[in-house]
Motif scaffolding. Sequence first.
Motif, PDB file in Angstrom:
ATOM      1  N   LEU A   8      44.773  56.371  75.507  1.00  0.00           N
ATOM      2  CA  LEU A   8      44.961  54.926  75.624  1.00  0.00           C
ATOM      3  C   LEU A   8      44.391  54.285  74.365  1.00  0.00           C
ATOM      4  CD1 LEU A   8      46.040  52.779  77.619  1.00  0.00           C
ATOM      5  CD2 LEU A   8      43.706  52.538  78.454  1.00  0.00           C
ATOM      6  N   ASP A   9      45.269  53.819  73.489  1.00  0.00           N
ATOM      7  CA  ASP A   9      44.852  53.203  72.230  1.00  0.00           C
ATOM      8  C   ASP A   9      44.953  51.688  72.335  1.00  0.00           C
ATOM      9  OD1 ASP A   9      44.420  55.606  70.782  1.00  0.00           O
ATOM     10  OD2 ASP A   9      46.595  55.823  70.539  1.00  0.00           O
ATOM     11  N   THR A  10      43.833  50.989  72.174  1.00  0.00           N
ATOM     12  CA  THR A  10      43.824  49.531  72.226  1.00  0.00           C
ATOM     13  C   THR A  10      44.386  48.977  70.927  1.00  0.00           C
ATOM     14  OG1 THR A  10      41.914  49.532  73.689  1.00  0.00           O
ATOM     15  CG2 THR A  10      42.367  47.489  72.498  1.00  0.00           C
ATOM     16  N   LEU A  11      45.393  48.112  71.049  1.00  0.00           N
ATOM     17  CA  LEU A  11      46.017  47.469  69.891  1.00  0.00           C
ATOM     18  C   LEU A  11      45.386  46.113  69.609  1.00  0.00           C
ATOM     19  CD1 LEU A  11      49.739  48.136  70.848  1.00  0.00           C
ATOM     20  CD2 LEU A  11      48.348  49.399  69.203  1.00  0.00           C
ATOM     21  N   TYR A  12      44.993  45.423  70.681  1.00  0.00           N
ATOM     22  CA  TYR A  12      44.417  44.083  70.561  1.00  0.00           C
ATOM     23  C   TYR A  12      43.539  43.829  71.778  1.00  0.00           C
ATOM     24  CZ  TYR A  12      44.001  39.013  70.765  1.00  0.00           C
ATOM     25  OH  TYR A  12      43.502  37.742  70.848  1.00  0.00           O
ATOM     26  N   LYS A  13      42.402  43.168  71.553  1.00  0.00           N
ATOM     27  CA  LYS A  13      41.529  42.804  72.661  1.00  0.00           C
ATOM     28  C   LYS A  13      41.049  41.383  72.423  1.00  0.00           C
ATOM     29  CE  LYS A  13      37.890  44.707  75.535  1.00  0.00           C
ATOM     30  NZ  LYS A  13      38.659  44.814  76.748  1.00  0.00           N
ATOM     31  N   GLY A  14      41.346  40.512  73.374  1.00  0.00           N
ATOM     32  CA  GLY A  14      40.959  39.104  73.309  1.00  0.00           C
ATOM     33  C   GLY A  14      41.032  38.549  74.724  1.00  0.00           C
ATOM     34  N   TRP A  15      41.684  37.380  74.876  1.00  0.00           N
ATOM     35  CA  TRP A  15      41.872  36.802  76.216  1.00  0.00           C
ATOM     36  C   TRP A  15      42.586  37.807  77.099  1.00  0.00           C
ATOM     37  CZ3 TRP A  15      46.455  35.233  78.789  1.00  0.00           C
ATOM     38  CH2 TRP A  15      46.237  34.504  79.957  1.00  0.00           C
ATOM     39  N   ASN A  16      43.518  38.517  76.513  1.00  0.00           N
ATOM     40  CA  ASN A  16      44.129  39.662  77.169  1.00  0.00           C
ATOM     41  C   ASN A  16      44.054  40.820  76.191  1.00  0.00           C
ATOM     42  OD1 ASN A  16      46.049  38.846  75.315  1.00  0.00           O
ATOM     43  ND2 ASN A  16      47.719  38.735  76.760  1.00  0.00           N
ATOM     44  N   SER A  17      44.477  41.990  76.622  1.00  0.00           N
ATOM     45  CA  SER A  17      44.473  43.124  75.708  1.00  0.00           C
ATOM     46  C   SER A  17      45.804  43.855  75.802  1.00  0.00           C
ATOM     47  CB  SER A  17      43.309  44.074  76.016  1.00  0.00           C
ATOM     48  OG  SER A  17      43.454  44.648  77.291  1.00  0.00           O
ATOM     49  N   PHE A  18      46.136  44.530  74.711  1.00  0.00           N
ATOM     50  CA  PHE A  18      47.347  45.329  74.652  1.00  0.00           C
ATOM     51  C   PHE A  18      46.963  46.733  74.214  1.00  0.00           C
ATOM     52  CE2 PHE A  18      48.756  41.017  74.214  1.00  0.00           C
ATOM     53  CZ  PHE A  18      49.909  40.976  74.989  1.00  0.00           C
ATOM     54  N   ALA A  19      47.558  47.711  74.868  1.00  0.00           N
ATOM     55  CA  ALA A  19      47.268  49.099  74.540  1.00  0.00           C
ATOM     56  C   ALA A  19      48.558  49.913  74.582  1.00  0.00           C
ATOM     57  CB  ALA A  19      46.265  49.679  75.535  1.00  0.00           C
ATOM     58  N   ILE A  20      48.536  51.044  73.914  1.00  0.00           N
ATOM     59  CA  ILE A  20      49.620  52.013  74.021  1.00  0.00           C
ATOM     60  C   ILE A  20      49.076  53.187  74.809  1.00  0.00           C
ATOM     61  CG2 ILE A  20      51.126  53.633  72.815  1.00  0.00           C
ATOM     62  CD1 ILE A  20      51.295  51.668  70.526  1.00  0.00           C
ATOM     63  N   ALA A  21      49.729  53.482  75.912  1.00  0.00           N
ATOM     64  CA  ALA A  21      49.329  54.609  76.755  1.00  0.00           C
ATOM     65  C   ALA A  21      50.263  55.790  76.472  1.00  0.00           C
ATOM     66  CB  ALA A  21      49.408  54.227  78.226  1.00  0.00           C
TER      67      ALA A  21
END
Length: 188
Positions: A8-21
């Motif tokens: 699970l690689d986090t692409l962005y973390k802020g108010w929400n987060s985006f990851a590639i699983a």
Amino acid sequence: MTIEIEKLDTLYKGWNSFAIATIRLKDGQRIMRIVEDHGRAACVLPYDPKRRMTLLVRQFRTPVFLKTGEPDLLEAIAGLIEEADGAACARREAMEEAGLKLDTLEPVATVWSVPGISTEHIDLFLAPYGEADRVGDGGGLAHEHENIVVVELPLAELARMADAGGIADLKTLALTQTLRLRRPELFA
């Protein structure tokens, strides 16, 4: 073999987060999926059984504007859960967004909002209210730049909108139809 999240690689973390699983399926095949996460939410559709009215909110939604050019969306009161449970969140959001004090909440369901991409789980409620429960102006929190407009309309109009495809927000449509099934006399 079972399904397994290998990475699970986090692409962005802020108010929400985006990851590639990276996922290994039962047959051993690997797939990659993008996942959005911003926590749990609650949504409530208040209704006045005596006057046969409902309270909704109209606010700017960037994705809707991006795709349609529509400046705002009519929807049931909703927000992210910051409290211990969805009921407390629904009450807080009703006060912030609509100036409405809610006591009784009628649980409807806990649903996945967009299960193909998001981890968001929403607690859905119906809530009776009366004229005396309108204790504030609503409008949302200034520091969140919500600029919410409170819309009170007859339940019969809400039903007509639902039947004509005029409710574009899925959680609002689900709560409208649930109220129609549970309390059809309010729409007569």
